[in-house]
Design a protein around this motif. Sequence first.
Motif, mmCIF file in Angstrom:
data_model
loop_
_atom_site.group_PDB
_atom_site.id
_atom_site.type_symbol
_atom_site.label_atom_id
_atom_site.label_comp_id
_atom_site.label_asym_id
_atom_site.label_seq_id
_atom_site.Cartn_x
_atom_site.Cartn_y
_atom_site.Cartn_z
ATOM 1 N N LYS A 91 0.877 -1.181 0.000
ATOM 2 C CA LYS A 91 0.000 0.000 0.000
ATOM 3 C C LYS A 91 0.911 1.227 0.000
ATOM 4 N N ILE A 92 0.865 1.939 -1.131
ATOM 5 C CA ILE A 92 1.699 3.127 -1.314
ATOM 6 C C ILE A 92 0.779 4.282 -1.706
ATOM 7 N N ASP A 93 0.824 5.374 -0.972
ATOM 8 C CA ASP A 93 -0.058 6.521 -1.261
ATOM 9 C C ASP A 93 -1.521 6.101 -1.423
ATOM 10 N N ASP A 94 -1.991 5.249 -0.532
ATOM 11 C CA ASP A 94 -3.371 4.762 -0.520
ATOM 12 C C ASP A 94 -3.749 3.871 -1.699
ATOM 13 N N GLU A 95 -2.753 3.520 -2.518
ATOM 14 C CA GLU A 95 -3.024 2.599 -3.628
ATOM 15 C C GLU A 95 -2.499 1.212 -3.254
ATOM 16 N N SER A 123 -9.281 -12.591 -3.946
ATOM 17 C CA SER A 123 -10.265 -12.098 -2.975
ATOM 18 C C SER A 123 -9.873 -10.700 -2.490
ATOM 19 N N VAL A 124 -8.581 -10.505 -2.196
ATOM 20 C CA VAL A 124 -8.099 -9.198 -1.720
ATOM 21 C C VAL A 124 -8.390 -8.131 -2.772
ATOM 22 N N ILE A 125 -8.067 -8.426 -4.025
ATOM 23 C CA ILE A 125 -8.260 -7.452 -5.098
ATOM 24 C C ILE A 125 -9.743 -7.091 -5.224
ATOM 25 N N GLU A 126 -10.597 -8.125 -5.198
ATOM 26 C CA GLU A 126 -12.029 -7.867 -5.377
ATOM 27 C C GLU A 126 -12.622 -7.106 -4.193
ATOM 28 N N VAL A 127 -12.224 -7.463 -2.994
ATOM 29 C CA VAL A 127 -12.758 -6.779 -1.806
ATOM 30 C C VAL A 127 -12.291 -5.319 -1.774
ATOM 31 N N ALA A 128 -10.994 -5.100 -2.008
ATOM 32 C CA ALA A 128 -10.464 -3.730 -1.933
ATOM 33 C C ALA A 128 -11.096 -2.843 -3.009
ATOM 34 N N LYS A 129 -11.284 -3.398 -4.208
ATOM 35 C CA LYS A 129 -11.947 -2.620 -5.266
ATOM 36 C C LYS A 129 -13.377 -2.300 -4.870
ATOM 37 N N ASP A 130 -14.038 -3.274 -4.260
ATOM 38 C CA ASP A 130 -15.419 -3.078 -3.828
ATOM 39 C C ASP A 130 -15.522 -1.953 -2.789
ATOM 40 N N TRP A 131 -14.458 -1.778 -1.994
ATOM 41 C CA TRP A 131 -14.437 -0.679 -1.017
ATOM 42 C C TRP A 131 -14.106 0.656 -1.676
ATOM 43 N N GLY A 132 -13.833 0.623 -2.981
ATOM 44 C CA GLY A 132 -13.510 1.863 -3.675
ATOM 45 C C GLY A 132 -12.036 2.207 -3.642
ATOM 46 N N MET A 133 -11.206 1.263 -3.187
ATOM 47 C CA MET A 133 -9.764 1.545 -3.171
ATOM 48 C C MET A 133 -9.197 1.379 -4.572
ATOM 49 N N LYS A 134 -8.092 2.058 -4.821
ATOM 50 C CA LYS A 134 -7.406 1.898 -6.096
ATOM 51 C C LYS A 134 -6.510 0.666 -5.989
ATOM 52 N N VAL A 135 -6.728 -0.322 -6.858
ATOM 53 C CA VAL A 135 -5.943 -1.553 -6.834
ATOM 54 C C VAL A 135 -5.278 -1.723 -8.192
ATOM 55 N N SER A 192 -4.710 -4.061 6.084
ATOM 56 C CA SER A 192 -4.445 -5.484 6.344
ATOM 57 C C SER A 192 -5.486 -6.043 7.311
ATOM 58 N N GLN A 193 -5.723 -5.289 8.391
ATOM 59 C CA GLN A 193 -6.673 -5.738 9.409
ATOM 60 C C GLN A 193 -8.092 -5.823 8.842
ATOM 61 N N LYS A 194 -8.473 -4.800 8.081
ATOM 62 C CA LYS A 194 -9.829 -4.766 7.501
ATOM 63 C C LYS A 194 -10.045 -5.912 6.515
ATOM 64 N N LEU A 195 -9.016 -6.183 5.695
ATOM 65 C CA LEU A 195 -9.124 -7.281 4.730
ATOM 66 C C LEU A 195 -9.238 -8.621 5.453
ATOM 67 N N PHE A 196 -8.423 -8.784 6.488
ATOM 68 C CA PHE A 196 -8.466 -10.036 7.259
ATOM 69 C C PHE A 196 -9.854 -10.231 7.875
ATOM 70 N N ASP A 197 -10.369 -9.176 8.499
ATOM 71 C CA ASP A 197 -11.683 -9.273 9.150
ATOM 72 C C ASP A 197 -12.779 -9.569 8.131
ATOM 73 N N CYS A 198 -12.690 -8.931 6.969
ATOM 74 C CA CYS A 198 -13.730 -9.111 5.956
ATOM 75 C C CYS A 198 -13.692 -10.521 5.374
ATOM 76 N N ILE A 199 -12.502 -10.975 4.946
ATOM 77 C CA ILE A 199 -12.425 -12.285 4.276
ATOM 78 C C ILE A 199 -12.704 -13.421 5.254
ATOM 79 N N THR A 200 -12.128 -13.362 6.464
ATOM 80 C CA THR A 200 -12.425 -14.434 7.434
ATOM 81 C C THR A 200 -13.892 -14.352 7.871
#
Length: 357
Positions: A240-244, A262-274, A329-337
Amino acid sequence: MTDIAVTLADKRGTLSSDDKLGFGKIFTDHMFVMDYVTGKGWHNPRIVPYGNIDISPAAMVLHYGQAIFEGMKAFRTEDNRVVMYRPLDHLKRFNNSADILSIPLMDLDLVHEGLRKLIEIDKRWVPQSLGTSLYIRPFVISVDPYVGVKVADQYTMYIILSPVGAYYASGFKPVKIKVEEHYVRAVKGGLGEAKTPANYAASLKASEEAKKEGFTQVLWLDAIEQKYIEEVGTMNIFFKIDDEIITPALNGSILNGITRRSVIEVAKDWGMKVTERRISIDEVFEAHERGHLQEVFGSGTAAVISPVGELSWKGKRIIVNNNQTGETSQKLFDCITGIQQGRVADKFGWVEEVTKL
Ligand SMILES: *Cc1c(COP(=O)(O)O)cnc(C)c1O
């Protein structure tokens, strides 16, 4: 559809308590088995008691390594259902690995049915505590008794099941990673995209040296210039560099991780730049120097998300995010698990119910 014969075990094992499970040491009462012979194809799918297997000392896999495997998980939800996580994606990758190793493709509907039936029979082995799961290990070995290099004519496919403990029993602990500058794991045009034992054999020496130096794992660079980032031992890698969120693009030598997807799809779904692209180790160290490197984490079925707290390369050490687990990292872990264990709504359709308890 082909019938799957079932032979039940006379004696059943006993479950140890969830906190004593560890990883990959305990196996359930039954396994799925299927044979292949050239001319006949895959045949005789069956569920039999778990036990040692009988192969010739000349079995080709022992000499030439023509073999593949998968690693996926089933979970017990709070409302006592047993679910699998993205089983069809794992099975598709299993056949992709088979293709790379010149192993005959399997009928995935049949393998899927066999897997469901096996889990149904051994469902009492699915552990319950938070973070525990039933690890599923399908694999194929070449078994012709023949000492000579060729594509085999006989194979056996197995699925074994192993209840595993919580990976982070005492909370997240960011890992120390050594960026490997001498050894390489895989090269474009090679086996890197397959889940095959050879890739692990090739990684042992480097990881042993890294462990002696106090690191948890190595981060592999590309095999040609040793400049671009590939992946960690058993995980894909994210920055994660400059919020990307940036991860190396699939290039033929990196494993196409399902958790990565899964990480890519979840982060994109949150509106993050992936972004999936080539990223060099210089770029990561430079981003850190400028204060723009926010997080580094690995992704894989075993740990789901593994925060990286320290990277070492050519004698330079950088501490990432004060050696603390990052917010993403924490948010992704909580979401996927959470999706896996039924606490978070499965809006992506990744979870498949197998049975109820
Ligand atoms: C299995 C594996 C991964 C992670 O893949 P997942 O599908 O997320 O478990 C990453 N790298 C390698 C080399 C692997 O074998």
